[in-house]
Enzyme design. Structure first.
Site, PDB file in Angstrom:
ATOM      1  N   PRO A 180       0.831  -1.313  -0.033  1.00 14.46           N
ATOM      2  CA  PRO A 180       0.052   0.221  -0.029  1.00 14.46           C
ATOM      3  C   PRO A 180       0.680   1.310  -0.003  1.00 14.46           C
ATOM      4  O   PRO A 180       1.910   1.332   0.725  1.00 14.46           O
ATOM      5  CB  PRO A 180      -0.619  -0.008   1.373  1.00 14.46           C
ATOM      6  CG  PRO A 180      -0.134  -1.229   2.141  1.00 14.46           C
ATOM      7  CD  PRO A 180       0.558  -2.144   1.319  1.00 14.46           C
ATOM      8  N   ASN A 181       0.328   2.236  -0.681  1.00 10.59           N
ATOM      9  CA  ASN A 181       0.894   3.514  -0.867  1.00 10.59           C
ATOM     10  C   ASN A 181       2.252   3.702  -1.632  1.00 10.59           C
ATOM     11  O   ASN A 181       2.788   4.671  -2.140  1.00 10.59           O
ATOM     12  CB  ASN A 181       1.130   4.188   0.430  1.00 10.59           C
ATOM     13  CG  ASN A 181      -0.236   4.383   1.005  1.00 10.59           C
ATOM     14  OD1 ASN A 181      -1.056   5.303   0.577  1.00 10.59           O
ATOM     15  ND2 ASN A 181      -0.413   3.738   2.246  1.00 10.59           N
ATOM     16  N   ARG A 195       4.018  11.515  -7.392  1.00  9.06           N
ATOM     17  CA  ARG A 195       3.848  12.683  -6.933  1.00  9.06           C
ATOM     18  C   ARG A 195       4.745  12.741  -5.594  1.00  9.06           C
ATOM     19  O   ARG A 195       5.098  11.832  -5.261  1.00  9.06           O
ATOM     20  CB  ARG A 195       2.515  12.782  -6.658  1.00  9.06           C
ATOM     21  CG  ARG A 195       1.521  12.154  -7.839  1.00  9.06           C
ATOM     22  CD  ARG A 195       0.027  12.359  -7.575  1.00  9.06           C
ATOM     23  NE  ARG A 195      -0.791  11.332  -8.171  1.00  9.06           N
ATOM     24  CZ  ARG A 195      -2.240  11.431  -8.531  1.00  9.06           C
ATOM     25  NH1 ARG A 195      -2.665  12.543  -7.751  1.00  9.06           N
ATOM     26  NH2 ARG A 195      -2.754  10.545  -9.102  1.00  9.06           N
ATOM     27  N   TYR A 202       8.573  11.146  -1.445  1.00  7.01           N
ATOM     28  CA  TYR A 202       9.130   9.708  -1.801  1.00  7.01           C
ATOM     29  C   TYR A 202      10.326   9.608  -2.780  1.00  7.01           C
ATOM     30  O   TYR A 202      10.409   8.731  -3.350  1.00  7.01           O
ATOM     31  CB  TYR A 202       7.828   9.200  -2.570  1.00  7.01           C
ATOM     32  CG  TYR A 202       6.592   9.126  -1.640  1.00  7.01           C
ATOM     33  CD1 TYR A 202       6.560   7.615  -0.963  1.00  7.01           C
ATOM     34  CD2 TYR A 202       5.579   9.952  -1.417  1.00  7.01           C
ATOM     35  CE1 TYR A 202       5.420   7.488  -0.079  1.00  7.01           C
ATOM     36  CE2 TYR A 202       4.636   9.689  -0.648  1.00  7.01           C
ATOM     37  CZ  TYR A 202       4.531   8.379  -0.039  1.00  7.01           C
ATOM     38  OH  TYR A 202       3.334   7.945   0.889  1.00  7.01           O
ATOM     39  N   ASN A 225       7.687  -5.718  -0.480  1.00  5.92           N
ATOM     40  CA  ASN A 225       7.968  -4.678   0.358  1.00  5.92           C
ATOM     41  C   ASN A 225       6.448  -4.430   0.745  1.00  5.92           C
ATOM     42  O   ASN A 225       5.647  -3.777  -0.221  1.00  5.92           O
ATOM     43  CB  ASN A 225       8.372  -3.447  -0.454  1.00  5.92           C
ATOM     44  CG  ASN A 225       8.299  -2.296   0.495  1.00  5.92           C
ATOM     45  OD1 ASN A 225       7.967  -2.086   1.449  1.00  5.92           O
ATOM     46  ND2 ASN A 225       9.048  -1.254   0.051  1.00  5.92           N
ATOM     47  N   ALA A 277       2.862  -0.625   4.861  1.00  6.29           N
ATOM     48  CA  ALA A 277       2.250  -0.648   6.289  1.00  6.29           C
ATOM     49  C   ALA A 277       1.600  -2.032   6.673  1.00  6.29           C
ATOM     50  O   ALA A 277       1.532  -2.404   7.804  1.00  6.29           O
ATOM     51  CB  ALA A 277       1.055   0.380   6.409  1.00  6.29           C
ATOM     52  N   HIS A 320       3.150  -4.332   9.185  1.00  6.02           N
ATOM     53  CA  HIS A 320       3.127  -4.237  10.672  1.00  6.02           C
ATOM     54  C   HIS A 320       1.588  -4.892  10.960  1.00  6.02           C
ATOM     55  O   HIS A 320       1.363  -4.848  12.074  1.00  6.02           O
ATOM     56  CB  HIS A 320       3.418  -2.911  10.888  1.00  6.02           C
ATOM     57  CG  HIS A 320       4.607  -2.456  10.379  1.00  6.02           C
ATOM     58  ND1 HIS A 320       5.816  -2.735  10.566  1.00  6.02           N
ATOM     59  CD2 HIS A 320       4.842  -1.356   9.238  1.00  6.02           C
ATOM     60  CE1 HIS A 320       6.785  -2.111   9.905  1.00  6.02           C
ATOM     61  NE2 HIS A 320       6.102  -1.387   9.005  1.00  6.02           N
ATOM     62  N   GLU A 352      12.155  -9.993   2.418  1.00 11.11           N
ATOM     63  CA  GLU A 352      11.477  -8.712   2.931  1.00 11.11           C
ATOM     64  C   GLU A 352      12.381  -7.357   2.512  1.00 11.11           C
ATOM     65  O   GLU A 352      13.596  -7.301   3.040  1.00 11.11           O
ATOM     66  CB  GLU A 352      11.119  -8.569   4.195  1.00 11.11           C
ATOM     67  CG  GLU A 352      10.509  -7.475   4.807  1.00 11.11           C
ATOM     68  CD  GLU A 352      10.504  -7.472   6.558  1.00 11.11           C
ATOM     69  OE1 GLU A 352      11.305  -7.969   7.138  1.00 11.11           O
ATOM     70  OE2 GLU A 352       9.332  -7.133   7.023  1.00 11.11           O
ATOM     71  N   HIS A 405      12.684  -3.008   2.736  1.00  9.26           N
ATOM     72  CA  HIS A 405      12.291  -1.657   3.063  1.00  9.26           C
ATOM     73  C   HIS A 405      13.085  -0.752   2.506  1.00  9.26           C
ATOM     74  O   HIS A 405      14.279  -0.796   2.582  1.00  9.26           O
ATOM     75  CB  HIS A 405      12.025  -1.756   4.390  1.00  9.26           C
ATOM     76  CG  HIS A 405      11.138  -2.236   5.087  1.00  9.26           C
ATOM     77  ND1 HIS A 405       9.601  -2.358   4.894  1.00  9.26           N
ATOM     78  CD2 HIS A 405      11.240  -3.610   5.856  1.00  9.26           C
ATOM     79  CE1 HIS A 405       8.831  -3.260   5.411  1.00  9.26           C
ATOM     80  NE2 HIS A 405       9.809  -4.157   5.804  1.00  9.26           N
ATOM     81  N   ILE A 406      12.393   0.293   1.740  1.00 10.83           N
ATOM     82  CA  ILE A 406      13.278   1.504   1.646  1.00 10.83           C
ATOM     83  C   ILE A 406      13.935   2.417   2.460  1.00 10.83           C
ATOM     84  O   ILE A 406      15.106   2.513   2.579  1.00 10.83           O
ATOM     85  CB  ILE A 406      12.358   2.459   0.575  1.00 10.83           C
ATOM     86  CG1 ILE A 406      11.774   1.834  -0.652  1.00 10.83           C
ATOM     87  CG2 ILE A 406      13.127   3.733   0.302  1.00 10.83           C
ATOM     88  CD1 ILE A 406      10.745   2.233  -1.448  1.00 10.83           C
ATOM     89  N   SER A 407      13.294   2.710   3.590  1.00 13.75           N
ATOM     90  CA  SER A 407      13.788   3.061   4.906  1.00 13.75           C
ATOM     91  C   SER A 407      14.125   2.317   5.925  1.00 13.75           C
ATOM     92  O   SER A 407      13.667   1.190   5.772  1.00 13.75           O
ATOM     93  CB  SER A 407      12.545   4.332   5.274  1.00 13.75           C
ATOM     94  OG  SER A 407      11.643   3.706   5.824  1.00 13.75           O
ATOM     95  N   ARG A 431      11.889   4.672  12.761  1.00 16.66           N
ATOM     96  CA  ARG A 431      10.610   5.255  12.558  1.00 16.66           C
ATOM     97  C   ARG A 431       9.669   5.125  13.800  1.00 16.66           C
ATOM     98  O   ARG A 431      10.172   4.411  14.633  1.00 16.66           O
ATOM     99  CB  ARG A 431       9.904   4.880  11.228  1.00 16.66           C
ATOM    100  CG  ARG A 431      10.947   5.245   9.968  1.00 16.66           C
ATOM    101  CD  ARG A 431      10.086   4.924   8.865  1.00 16.66           C
ATOM    102  NE  ARG A 431       8.779   5.487   8.686  1.00 16.66           N
ATOM    103  CZ  ARG A 431       7.992   5.270   7.550  1.00 16.66           C
ATOM    104  NH1 ARG A 431       8.225   4.555   6.651  1.00 16.66           N
ATOM    105  NH2 ARG A 431       7.101   6.251   7.459  1.00 16.66           N
ATOM    106  N   ARG A 490       6.077   0.598  13.647  1.00 14.69           N
ATOM    107  CA  ARG A 490       6.646   0.234  12.754  1.00 14.69           C
ATOM    108  C   ARG A 490       7.896  -0.761  12.806  1.00 14.69           C
ATOM    109  O   ARG A 490       8.819  -1.148  12.121  1.00 14.69           O
ATOM    110  CB  ARG A 490       7.050   1.267  11.608  1.00 14.69           C
ATOM    111  CG  ARG A 490       5.991   1.782  11.021  1.00 14.69           C
ATOM    112  CD  ARG A 490       6.560   2.924   9.866  1.00 14.69           C
ATOM    113  NE  ARG A 490       5.432   3.872   9.918  1.00 14.69           N
ATOM    114  CZ  ARG A 490       4.214   4.154   9.053  1.00 14.69           C
ATOM    115  NH1 ARG A 490       4.248   3.100   8.245  1.00 14.69           N
ATOM    116  NH2 ARG A 490       3.553   5.111   9.199  1.00 14.69           N
TER     117      ARG A 490
END
Lengths: 140, 140, 140, 140, 140, 140, 140, 140, 140, 140, 140, 140
Positions: H9-10, H17, H22, H72, H75, H78, H96, H98-100, H105, H109
């Protein structure tokens, strides 16, 4: 319609000093504008830093003297079961308001003793939260 | 002013069936009244029981298409970090509403993933919570 | 008697692939046997991996269309307050079933959002859990 | 098939006194009906308010004397690791039953020491929970 | 020297049945060997599955009748504050023993009500834990 | 007025042995004085270290045989949900008493399963707690 | 039989200084007596306040050089997962000992990282805990 | 080698945008570069905001169609036990990414349902995390 | 490019002894292969079981001497805030690696003090985790 | 005997208004009856909604002026460590009373700051709790 | 007066490198100024990144060699029970200091193992915290 | 330099009564000595048992009237978020002091609402804590 606004601890500092923290508008100025916006209603105001004085005021007003109470209990929101008991005891509907979005702040401010005993809760709209609470009371 | 109302899971049942639970008014009837009360604004409406569809809708609308979003995420309020991330990502202000006072209900409903990323939060005023959210959006 | 069985996420894999994990019997085969065992009843079946589709199905069936629902929500049992709300909303009795004994598994699977809103709960009897649920529904 | 039903603390009050609380049917009456429904099986019955006596009974029966045990440990479900150890120790399958849906009650009743060591668990169907347990045992 | 060994719930199964679980040696056989190893001491033995009977035995022996008590309270170790109170009340030193290393087992077995009120604690050496406890008592 | 006093585990030691711990007065002596103070009432007495025997006694007396029960459940106060269920089941009012102030002791003794199902609770007045409970029962 | 005793942080102070705290006997004196009691065994000794040095010693000795290790890790018992990993890695059995009954002390000392990876655990017998550990190792 | 990348998601918003949030690169652009870097491998791509669609895709691909999956879950990492169950069920190794660095965070998370059922986990390297996952898959 | 690999407690045992636990390859052999794979880079290596020595090494190397540090802090990952502070203090990027997937192990290993202060984290790929970390460092 | 009764926040509402909530009897009426029941004692009374005023009153009375204090701190029972400190500081015995059984109410009311520093505690007997407290004080 | 200052892990970096993080002043420079301010006292200094070395230093100095110890244990403050035990063991008073206000930092830094065993604690005054500690020691 | 000392609840009892508890010195006597020690500074003093009065005093003094505030909030330290908010709001630096080492007392006193918003914190030095706070303020 008679409406009472009660502000809790530290909210006397709003806009009077430390404007960078509390915003440019003092609560007195805001109150004046609010009264103008609702010319047919009587909006009284009470502020105290003392938990028990807030309880006294709720008792005094909540059995018929006013139609509704708008309560920003400040930090007592998160620590005062006694104010919550006062809200439960009176007949008048009580609406919880917060200027900031308390869920964006430290976790101790996410729990409210007041919320479960109020009719409803409005937070995060700056001083406009009070205006929305008046709107809500008028529709009840 | 273009405003979008998004209702989450189970809110399609409002006033249509089980009126003793969800109240007499269907959301469609309420929406009609709401639009009449704000004749100068365009209020669009979306309901889905699917978490990802709500995210899609927020993405689609939140980058300029509407001025503000009123979001009642229903039970997803308490379980969906993904919807919260969508709210954080878009430019449009999002206001959280709840029909009932969620703090009077079971403790799992006291925590909201949505609240900390919204502009503000309004709960407990029945369907009137949506009207107050429109009022709030117009003042922002 | 009209009965609906709803299976949640990953339960489409039962007996079709990975038989060493999910057992030799596919759910379709099992369903055939189940229908033979209860020849006087109509047992319909729905499976989806999408939380919102399960909610839609519960809404669609739970207001008179079926006499009872047998729900194995899979992993959504432990994470979906929204499905629990759907179960609460409908009139039809809903029975929670699990193939394995969820209390023998990791602790995250010990808590069920679904259990408190169902009529009753049956777990640990393999596919026979579904048969027992039909037995239970017929006696209600 | 030899089956033993064990009832734990306070379940001796079922239907004998306080009928408004425990229902109209005494467990003896129910047992009579249950035995009629399964004429080919021998269903013995034991009730005690003493934790250690329940353990003794499980030991005495669980090594070959009966084919299966149906256990409603009452409040000991939530506090007795010792009964759980007895269940683990014996060869006979043990099925946990509860008359009410324990997940609808206070949170202390949501945790079961017994559930993780039983074959399966059935709760919420009133006295019919016992009949379903017999059905389950016969299919194992 | 008079020494009393008390075994709690389910320990009557030791080596008698389910030898693959509880080991080849019955506690009676072990006790015989233990008595031979300490010919100058009198070692008496008590086992019960009933919490209150264990308390009675501790009261009866702990005010002078024996020089020390070796207590394997089984699962009551983790749930019985009442046995712990009995241990606190008597004059005789009480030593906690466990056959297995309780810290290698499920987390509910990591907490002991008995340990803080005993003189010392020995666990993990199989039946030899009892012999070590006798050694320890003789040195006190 | 018929009143029953029930004492739980380890309370048989009161004043009989270990007087420095439990005080000079045995419960029998105290009981004699108590009966003299209330000559018009019949005060019966029961003590057991066995949880299930206490439950049996509550069942036997609580459906009309006595007007009220005074219960000092000792350590079972903090661990026995089963005794609490027995208290809930009977008709007679039950009053919880404690000799010491349990809130001054270890934290495990701060939680009482018994308190929420009793009429009232009296603790910390030494043996006089029982007298106050009789006073309270007579006024109900 | 070759046995290694390892003492962790602050145990170098035993009996040397602060005798009112650590007892009259220095560990060296005690060691001499212990060696006399087991004349057929070789008991070596190591003490360090440095966590990593204790790990090094366990590695160096635990792959065949000694038959068993007796480990009093002092405060590292409660904070060092790294020592626990070293104990898990070596072949030699490791026995945890404590001079005092750690369950009578502050709650931070109730959890042991070392206990679950040791063969067994002995605590509360003063310096005699070491002798009991030697006894236990000889019987393994 | 056939490799499938699944984004949750997202993650459709990446670089399209809100570039300040991002990053400048859209995932399509990045994918093009990634494919060029591994010209001998076929890298397919799937993105959805719907939890159940991600489960469907894992089922469809994970039984032989691809050699490995790079996931990835955004959200859903979690909150989705259901996606974790899908990962457990399939034969293909899942990595798995993750970008960050998710551990920098908010605390919600820090827990991942996905991590314990994946082969390995890579996080914190920006979009390069995907490249590293491809490298890892090729070496398995 | 100068790269430093730091291994923490017990990692000196890798492949040298207990091959069934730690794998066939010693870290020295692996290091040789790794250096051959990256002939243009200088890869230095440090291992210690002492927390403070690891801190010293990070200080010594992290202010310009190497371009990046690859850190497998072993069990100190989960207990050492001091190593985390050292990682925060230096200029060189630090990458956390783990041979096994730490999220598949006991829960105490799910929390990492190191992760939030590193650039990124790679775990679960066996010794290949180190190679991936080198790849990552070269791309930064 | 001089006795002081202190009532905390919201207890001024007792029986004056909201009789359906607080009972028919005002505290003044009750006080009159109480004084008649104990004609040889002087019972003074103080009520305040202000935490600090209650502390002042305890200081003023607790050093010799009265023989004992009966304290119903209302909601401050659960939030005021400062009142608890005042109770600890004074010489006069303080008895905690509650009109309702606080253990039947929400969980926030199960913890009392006041209880551990009082002589004893009486709750659940309605206004009669005060009479029992006087009885208790006279016997001390 | 002989005073020893002990600095723990990472405090060797103070003012030497990373001045933007640790301030402009090196601890050596500060120490010089401090010694000038207290010309009649002898202030010795010790820094180590090794937990066990700090323990050794406390042992060596704390039995008469110095009048008092000023301890900034850095990150070991929050993880080292072993250093706390060393502080408890020695005769010299130990004062805990921190340069920053640890309560403004992450929550793991709010708990101190050291604080409860020290005479007193001073934090938040920058390097001046050390001077205040000297002042405090001189007044003891 | 103008300095204000604020003492919270129960601190009015210092040295006046209950000298064995609060020490021989009254705060007035101490204050006299303190003023003599700092003849060039003006030290004013305020004590109240009322939370809101302390907030009022902080507001009144903290915007320029004094250079710094020394605050011993007594038990309000652990329960008053409202005083913490007042401290955050004013410009003057505020230093938290405690006479005793609060970390040696019950765990409820280990958490401070005040500490994270103060400049620094000093505790455990008896009345000398106030002198050290003056020293600290003068150096800021």
């Amino acid at each position: 319609m008679n409406i009472l606004i009660i502000n809790g601890p530290n909210l006397n500092l709003l806009g009077v000093r430390e404007k960078n923290i509390y915003g440019e508008t003092s609560f007195d100025n805001y109150l004046e504008k609010l009264r103008k916006r609702f010319p047919d209603d009587t909006i009284s105001y009470f502020q105290s830093n003392i938990e028990g004085d807030i309880i006294d005021k709720i008792h005094e007003s909540g059995f018929g003297k006013v139609k509704g109470i708008i309560l920003n209990a400040g930090a007592y929101t998160h620590t005062s079961l006694a104010i919550a008991d006062a809200v439960s005891a009176v007949k008048a509907p009580v609406i919880e308001v917060h200027i900031s979005n308390i869920f964006k702040r430290e976790s101790v401010r996410h729990h409210s003793f007041i919320a479960p005993v109020c009719t409803g809760s409005i937070s995060g709209f700056g001083l406009d939260s009070y205006r929305l609470a008046v709107e809500a009371l008028k529709e009840l």
